[in-house]
Scaffold this active site. Structure first.
Site, PDB file in Angstrom:
ATOM      1  N   ARG A  16       0.813  -1.227   0.000  1.00 18.07           N
ATOM      2  CA  ARG A  16       0.000   0.000   0.000  1.00 18.07           C
ATOM      3  C   ARG A  16       0.841   1.269   0.000  1.00 18.07           C
ATOM      4  O   ARG A  16       0.310   2.366  -0.190  1.00 18.07           O
ATOM      5  CB  ARG A  16      -0.977  -0.018   1.186  1.00 18.07           C
ATOM      6  CG  ARG A  16      -2.202  -0.883   0.889  1.00 18.07           C
ATOM      7  CD  ARG A  16      -2.900  -1.305   2.159  1.00 18.07           C
ATOM      8  NE  ARG A  16      -3.391  -0.165   2.908  1.00 18.07           N
ATOM      9  CZ  ARG A  16      -3.710  -0.218   4.209  1.00 18.07           C
ATOM     10  NH1 ARG A  16      -3.563  -1.347   4.875  1.00 18.07           N
ATOM     11  NH2 ARG A  16      -4.178   0.839   4.818  1.00 18.07           N
ATOM     12  N   SER A 407      36.515  45.744  -2.147  1.00 15.07           N
ATOM     13  CA  SER A 407      35.229  45.272  -2.686  1.00 15.07           C
ATOM     14  C   SER A 407      35.345  44.913  -4.152  1.00 15.07           C
ATOM     15  O   SER A 407      36.074  45.558  -4.898  1.00 15.07           O
ATOM     16  CB  SER A 407      34.176  46.371  -2.553  1.00 15.07           C
ATOM     17  OG  SER A 407      33.989  46.664  -1.197  1.00 15.07           O
TER      18      SER A 407
END
Ligand code: UD1
Ligand code: CA
Length: 450
Positions: A16, A407
């Site tokens: 099932r 950066s």
């Protein structure tokens, strides 16, 4: 506590579930069903565990061996009933001086305490002790026919009379047998019943006929619920999660909205940990005292040090190891990386295969480029280093202690301690050029229209 051994029945086909996977290998809280049952047996102190598996279920044996290298396996090639399944495990109890506990491999929520309470009845002279429960809907279960605290028989649903079907006290499937009892009874169980199966539960009437003592205990239904389909799997998961949430709150963890937090079977949390809503724990997570897991974070295979802060919207993958008071902020993914004490990865980063030193700060958008499509490489960032926003650290690469990366850098070479590294094009300003550029663009637009 008296010594005992355990037989886990796990040969069911589980049709099932409609799955390629054997039913007992489906997960609840990140651990297969049969693993939970095994842990309950271990937790109650079982000396030896034997698992009855189906003919094509070697994967079950592999999983169980990983959890208990001493576990034994027997195959039941024909599925002729629970009595037949236990008979297959005969070698585990025939010569044994200990009681035997039978557990069902598809009922994952059984607790060590319930098993121990049942063993206690065997220790006090019962030949058989059954764990019963009051079923909200008893359909399909074996009914306990009782007289006071004596169990007279278990009647399987299909064989029960109308009056017997009205009984709501049912068999959980957890049954303990005193030493030697199974050896005496197992071959006397027949299959003349509605299903034509060998019912283990027939052992109760046989023991009574011999003048034996059969008792029962009662467990909460939630603890003995079985899994036969995906809906029941989801119910077992919900019940498991509800228990874990209560356990963790009782242990001193704050859950802002408990029903939205999902634990793994092995999640470990320290005192005063705070977990905000919508957090999912995969396997292998340890969170230490006072750490905060902010909303919508997903964490697996990770260690979060004391006082650390994770999320919101963070993803910690296996091997993420956050030191004390480290901060991993929003939209940050960390994999196989040590983040030093007090180091900060506040926003929009990927940090994989890395060592980040104490107090280092990785600006927004810092990415470790750890993979060339074939190999993985390591990035090392020294203590107190500062990585400017939107930098790519191309591994293998080392940024020295206290260094500063400008950066937008693409860093491909090591940076010495204390140095400033700029890995980007130099900025060039041309005064008054804006008007010329704009005029050129306007002219192009006109030409295109024309
Ligand atoms: C069984 C009990 C019933 C109880 C119920 C609780 C019997 C006869 N009935 O019924 O009293 O209320 O569990 O859920 O024991 N298995 C094997 N080999 C087999 C048959 C079963 O390994 O040949 C295993 C299954 O994988 C499963 C367990 O035994 O884990 C129970 O078998 P199942 O057929 O589901 O029994 P029920 O009819 O549910
Ligand atoms: Ca069943």
């Amino acid at each position: 506590m008296i010594p005992f051994s355990t037989v886990i029945l796990a040969a069911g086909e589980g049709t099932r579930m409609r799955s390629a996977l054997p039913k007992v290998l489906h997960d609840v809280g990140g651990l297969p069903l049969v693993g939970h049952v095994l842990k309950a047996a271990q937790g109650a102190g079982s000396a030896q565990i034997t698992v009855v598996i189906g003919p094509e279920h070697d994967a079950v044996a592999t999983l169980v061996s990983g959890l208990d290298p001493a576990a034994r396996f027997v195959k039941q090639t024909e599925r002729l009933g629970t009595g037949h399944a236990v008979r297959m495990a005969r070698a585990s109890f025939d010569q044994s001086p200990d009681p035997v506990v039978v557990l069902l491999g598809d009922a994952p929520l059984i607790s060590a305490a319930t098993v121990a309470a049942m063993i206690d009845q065997l220790a006090h002279g019962a030949d058989i002790a059954v764990v019963g429960f009051e079923a909200a809907d008893p359909t399909g279960y074996g009914r306990l026919l009782t007289e006071g605290d004596t169990l007279l028989a278990i009647r399987e649903h299909k064989d029960a009379s109308h009056a017997e079907r009205a009984i709501t006290l049912c068999n959980s499937g957890v049954i303990g047998f005193g030493a030697g009892v199974l050896t005496r009874l197992i071959d006397r169980i027949g299959n003349a019943n509605a299903k034509g199966e060998y019912y283990l539960t027939d052992a109760i009437e046989l023991a009574q006929a011999d003048g034996g003592r059969v008792t029962y205990t009662i467990a909460p239904e939630a603890e003995v619920q079985g899994v036969n389909d995906r809906a029941q799997l989801a119910r077992a998961e919900a019940q498991f999660q509800a228990l874990r949430r209560d356990d963790w709150m009782a242990a001193g963890v704050t859950l802002k909205d408990p029903t939205t937090v999902y634990f793994s079977f092995d999640t470990a949390l320290g005192r005063d940990v705070v977990i905000e809503p919508h957090v999912v724990f995969g396997p292998g997570v340890v969170v230490e005292e006072g750490a905060v897991i902010h909303a919508f974070s997903h964490i697996e295979g990770a260690h979060v040090g004391p006082g650390a802060s994770v999320g919101p919207f963070a993803r910690l993958r296996p091997g993420a190891d956050l030191g004390p008071h480290a901060k991993v902020g929003n939209f940050v993914e960390v994999k196989n990386a040590q983040i030093g004490a007090g180091a900060k990865l506040p926003h929009l980063s990927y940090v994989g295969d890395a060592k980040i030193g104490a107090r280092a700060n990785l600006g927004a958008g810092t990415i470790t480029c750890n993979y060339d499509g074939v190999n993985k490489f390591e990035t090392v960032v020294g203590a107190d280093a500062f990585i400017g926003s939107n930098s790519s650290l191309v591994a293998p690469v080392t940024i020295g202690e206290g260094a500063y990366v400008g950066s937008g850098s693409v860093i491909t070479r090591d940076v010495e301690p204390g140095a400033l590294a700029l890995g980007r094009a130099r900025q060039d300003n041309k005064p008054g050029y804006a008007a010329r550029i704009r005029a050129r663009a306007e002219a192009l637009k006109k030409a295109r229209k024309g």
